[in-house]
Design a protein around this motif. Structure first.
Motif, mmCIF file in Angstrom:
data_model
loop_
_atom_site.group_PDB
_atom_site.id
_atom_site.type_symbol
_atom_site.label_atom_id
_atom_site.label_comp_id
_atom_site.label_asym_id
_atom_site.label_seq_id
_atom_site.Cartn_x
_atom_site.Cartn_y
_atom_site.Cartn_z
ATOM 1 N N GLN A 131 -5.543 21.912 63.366
ATOM 2 C CA GLN A 131 -5.058 23.113 62.691
ATOM 3 C C GLN A 131 -4.150 23.878 63.646
ATOM 4 O OE1 GLN A 131 -8.125 25.702 61.247
ATOM 5 N NE2 GLN A 131 -6.704 26.972 60.085
ATOM 6 N N GLY A 132 -2.986 24.258 63.172
ATOM 7 C CA GLY A 132 -2.000 24.926 64.009
ATOM 8 C C GLY A 132 -1.068 23.978 64.736
ATOM 9 N N GLY A 133 -1.329 22.670 64.656
ATOM 10 C CA GLY A 133 -0.422 21.696 65.268
ATOM 11 C C GLY A 133 0.893 21.626 64.514
ATOM 12 N N ARG A 134 1.943 21.233 65.234
ATOM 13 C CA ARG A 134 3.280 21.273 64.634
ATOM 14 C C ARG A 134 3.857 19.887 64.388
ATOM 15 N NH1 ARG A 134 8.042 23.963 67.063
ATOM 16 N NH2 ARG A 134 7.203 23.343 69.078
ATOM 17 N N LEU A 135 4.611 19.784 63.299
ATOM 18 C CA LEU A 135 5.488 18.660 63.000
ATOM 19 C C LEU A 135 6.916 19.185 63.040
ATOM 20 C CD1 LEU A 135 6.397 15.892 61.783
ATOM 21 C CD2 LEU A 135 5.863 16.878 59.523
ATOM 22 N N VAL A 136 7.754 18.567 63.870
ATOM 23 C CA VAL A 136 9.162 18.937 63.969
ATOM 24 C C VAL A 136 9.975 17.703 63.594
ATOM 25 C CG1 VAL A 136 11.004 19.764 65.474
ATOM 26 C CG2 VAL A 136 8.662 20.603 65.792
ATOM 27 N N PHE A 137 10.853 17.847 62.596
ATOM 28 C CA PHE A 137 11.611 16.667 62.179
ATOM 29 C C PHE A 137 13.015 17.045 61.729
ATOM 30 C CE2 PHE A 137 9.654 18.073 58.212
ATOM 31 C CZ PHE A 137 10.579 17.765 57.213
ATOM 32 N N SER A 138 13.880 16.040 61.787
ATOM 33 C CA SER A 138 15.247 16.162 61.286
ATOM 34 C C SER A 138 15.448 15.093 60.219
ATOM 35 C CB SER A 138 16.264 15.970 62.414
ATOM 36 O OG SER A 138 16.078 14.726 63.062
ATOM 37 N N THR A 139 16.314 15.405 59.272
ATOM 38 C CA THR A 139 16.588 14.469 58.193
ATOM 39 C C THR A 139 17.999 14.710 57.675
ATOM 40 O OG1 THR A 139 15.685 13.567 56.115
ATOM 41 C CG2 THR A 139 15.690 15.972 56.364
ATOM 42 N N HIS A 140 18.501 13.776 56.892
ATOM 43 C CA HIS A 140 19.810 13.991 56.266
ATOM 44 C C HIS A 140 19.786 15.268 55.435
ATOM 45 C CE1 HIS A 140 21.492 9.591 56.206
ATOM 46 N NE2 HIS A 140 21.287 10.044 57.425
ATOM 47 N N HIS A 141 20.816 16.054 55.565
ATOM 48 C CA HIS A 141 20.958 17.242 54.721
ATOM 49 C C HIS A 141 21.356 16.778 53.313
ATOM 50 C CE1 HIS A 141 21.989 21.196 53.318
ATOM 51 N NE2 HIS A 141 21.809 21.739 54.518
ATOM 52 N N PRO A 142 20.635 17.208 52.274
ATOM 53 C CA PRO A 142 20.968 16.720 50.930
ATOM 54 C C PRO A 142 22.364 17.115 50.471
ATOM 55 C CG PRO A 142 19.385 18.524 50.824
ATOM 56 C CD PRO A 142 19.486 18.123 52.265
ATOM 57 N N PHE A 184 10.494 20.795 50.244
ATOM 58 C CA PHE A 184 9.556 21.908 50.406
ATOM 59 C C PHE A 184 8.247 21.640 49.664
ATOM 60 C CE2 PHE A 184 13.301 23.851 51.987
ATOM 61 C CZ PHE A 184 12.937 24.995 52.689
ATOM 62 N N ASP A 185 8.339 21.079 48.465
ATOM 63 C CA ASP A 185 7.134 20.783 47.691
ATOM 64 C C ASP A 185 6.269 19.744 48.397
ATOM 65 O OD1 ASP A 185 8.016 22.550 45.781
ATOM 66 O OD2 ASP A 185 8.617 21.014 44.331
ATOM 67 N N ALA A 186 6.899 18.723 48.974
ATOM 68 C CA ALA A 186 6.143 17.674 49.666
ATOM 69 C C ALA A 186 5.416 18.239 50.881
ATOM 70 C CB ALA A 186 7.079 16.542 50.078
ATOM 71 N N LEU A 187 6.082 19.100 51.636
ATOM 72 C CA LEU A 187 5.458 19.702 52.810
ATOM 73 C C LEU A 187 4.277 20.590 52.407
ATOM 74 C CD1 LEU A 187 8.735 20.529 54.723
ATOM 75 C CD2 LEU A 187 6.949 18.977 55.543
ATOM 76 N N LYS A 188 4.463 21.391 51.381
ATOM 77 C CA LYS A 188 3.382 22.261 50.916
ATOM 78 C C LYS A 188 2.205 21.440 50.416
ATOM 79 C CE LYS A 188 2.387 26.033 47.674
ATOM 80 N NZ LYS A 188 2.949 26.920 46.621
ATOM 81 N N SER A 189 2.472 20.389 49.640
ATOM 82 C CA SER A 189 1.405 19.555 49.099
ATOM 83 C C SER A 189 0.619 18.848 50.195
ATOM 84 C CB SER A 189 1.985 18.516 48.133
ATOM 85 O OG SER A 189 2.546 19.135 46.996
ATOM 86 N N HIS A 193 2.612 24.574 56.548
ATOM 87 C CA HIS A 193 3.299 25.858 56.400
ATOM 88 C C HIS A 193 4.644 25.761 57.109
ATOM 89 C CE1 HIS A 193 4.151 30.152 56.581
ATOM 90 N NE2 HIS A 193 4.312 30.034 57.886
ATOM 91 N N ILE A 194 5.714 26.127 56.435
ATOM 92 C CA ILE A 194 7.048 26.012 57.021
ATOM 93 C C ILE A 194 7.306 27.198 57.937
ATOM 94 C CG2 ILE A 194 9.525 25.945 56.546
ATOM 95 C CD1 ILE A 194 8.805 24.513 53.909
ATOM 96 N N ASP A 195 7.562 26.879 59.199
ATOM 97 C CA ASP A 195 7.828 27.894 60.218
ATOM 98 C C ASP A 195 9.325 28.146 60.352
ATOM 99 O OD1 ASP A 195 7.321 29.615 62.460
ATOM 100 O OD2 ASP A 195 7.872 27.968 63.783
ATOM 101 N N THR A 196 10.113 27.068 60.488
ATOM 102 C CA THR A 196 11.559 27.201 60.703
ATOM 103 C C THR A 196 12.300 26.125 59.928
ATOM 104 O OG1 THR A 196 11.190 28.012 62.965
ATOM 105 C CG2 THR A 196 13.400 27.221 62.438
ATOM 106 N N VAL A 197 13.386 26.519 59.292
ATOM 107 C CA VAL A 197 14.367 25.588 58.734
ATOM 108 C C VAL A 197 15.696 25.896 59.405
ATOM 109 C CG1 VAL A 197 15.555 24.763 56.672
ATOM 110 C CG2 VAL A 197 13.161 25.482 56.526
ATOM 111 N N SER A 198 16.314 24.884 59.988
ATOM 112 C CA SER A 198 17.506 25.118 60.813
ATOM 113 C C SER A 198 18.663 24.230 60.388
ATOM 114 C CB SER A 198 17.162 24.857 62.290
ATOM 115 O OG SER A 198 18.296 25.014 63.111
ATOM 116 N N GLU A 199 19.858 24.812 60.400
ATOM 117 C CA GLU A 199 21.114 24.090 60.201
ATOM 118 C C GLU A 199 21.997 24.371 61.421
ATOM 119 O OE1 GLU A 199 21.938 24.211 55.477
ATOM 120 O OE2 GLU A 199 21.794 26.176 56.452
ATOM 121 N N PRO A 200 21.707 23.715 62.539
ATOM 122 C CA PRO A 200 22.342 24.094 63.811
ATOM 123 C C PRO A 200 23.784 23.623 63.925
ATOM 124 C CG PRO A 200 20.989 22.174 64.128
ATOM 125 C CD PRO A 200 20.752 22.609 62.710
#
Length: 231
Positions: A131-142, A184-189, A193-200
């Motif tokens: 609990q509280g552990g993080r997943l950080v990932f990048s993917t193709h922008h739709p 977003f739905d897949a992550l919630k399901s 909990h979404i902490d950051t969404v970035s478009e750097p």
């Protein structure tokens, strides 16, 4: 050649990935910045490829395990890491060979867009984190994928094909587009909990080294980055 056959062009892909604009001066610095401080953490590099991210994590003091479905890419990672990380063959579409809560942090760089369904890998990532552990990932922008895919409906999840040129070969690639709401739905399901969404933006050095790529990366979306927390 079958689509996404990384074994067939692992060396050429790894060499290109090492120094190109998209990976070396955009994706890699962006996701490592989002990961932040990792000293002393147990980190899973899911879809580790040739080990560039794993090497950076090790240098920052993390205890790293890397997994990939491609034997060729794992060989490249083994040469790069020289025993400094544990490397295993594993498929993100299947159960992963680790105990519950085995990792403090999971990094998944540019791998999720190869997966037709996010529910299994996200459930496994959730299982492997406390609990509280993080997943950080990048993917193709739709918004990058959809205009060039030839598909009519942005709101569907669908596969599309591209042809890459690597090492003098034409490489057949298949990716999966999913709209933002589906991500977003897949992550919630999956219990995140979404902490950051970035478009750097890319590293400023790319402006001189790769001016055309820099222009593209600073004016249109390419990849999308998430930091999410196990609820």
């Amino acid at each position: 050649m079958a689509e996404n056959d990384y074994d067939a062009f692992a060396a050429a892909y790894d060499a290109d990935n090492e120094a190109n604009a998209w990976n070396a001066y955009y994706e890699r610095p962006a996701i490592l910045s989002l990961v932040g401080e990792v000293a002393g953490l147990s980190v899973l590099d899911a879809g580790c490829g040739g080990g560039a991210h794993a090497a950076a994590l090790v240098e920052r003091g993390a205890v790293v395990t890397g997994i990939d479905a491609s034997a060729g890419m794992l060989e490249s990672a083994e040469r790069r890491l020289e025993g400094r990380a544990r490397l295993l063959s594993a498929d993100l579409n299947e159960a992963l060979p680790f105990e519950n809560q085995a990792f403090d942090l999971i990094l998944a760089s540019l791998v999720m867009h190869y997966l037709p369904d996010w529910s299994r890998p996200l459930a496994e990532f959730n299982r492997l984190l406390p609990q509280g552990g993080r997943l950080v990932f990048s993917t193709h922008h739709p918004f990058m994928d959809h205009p060039s895919s030839g598909h009519d409906n942005y709101f569907e999840t669908y596969s599309f094909d591209e042809t890459w040129q690597r090492g003098g070969q034409e490489i057949a690639m298949r990716f999966w587009h999913r709209p933002l709401h589906a991500m977003f739905d897949a992550l919630k399901s999956a219990g995140f909990h979404i902490d950051t969404v970035s478009e750097p933006k890319p590293d400023p050095q790319a402006a001189t080294l790769f001016p055309k790529a820099y222009q593209s990366l600073t004016t249109a979306p390419r990849f999308l980055f998430f930091s999410v927390v196990k609820a």
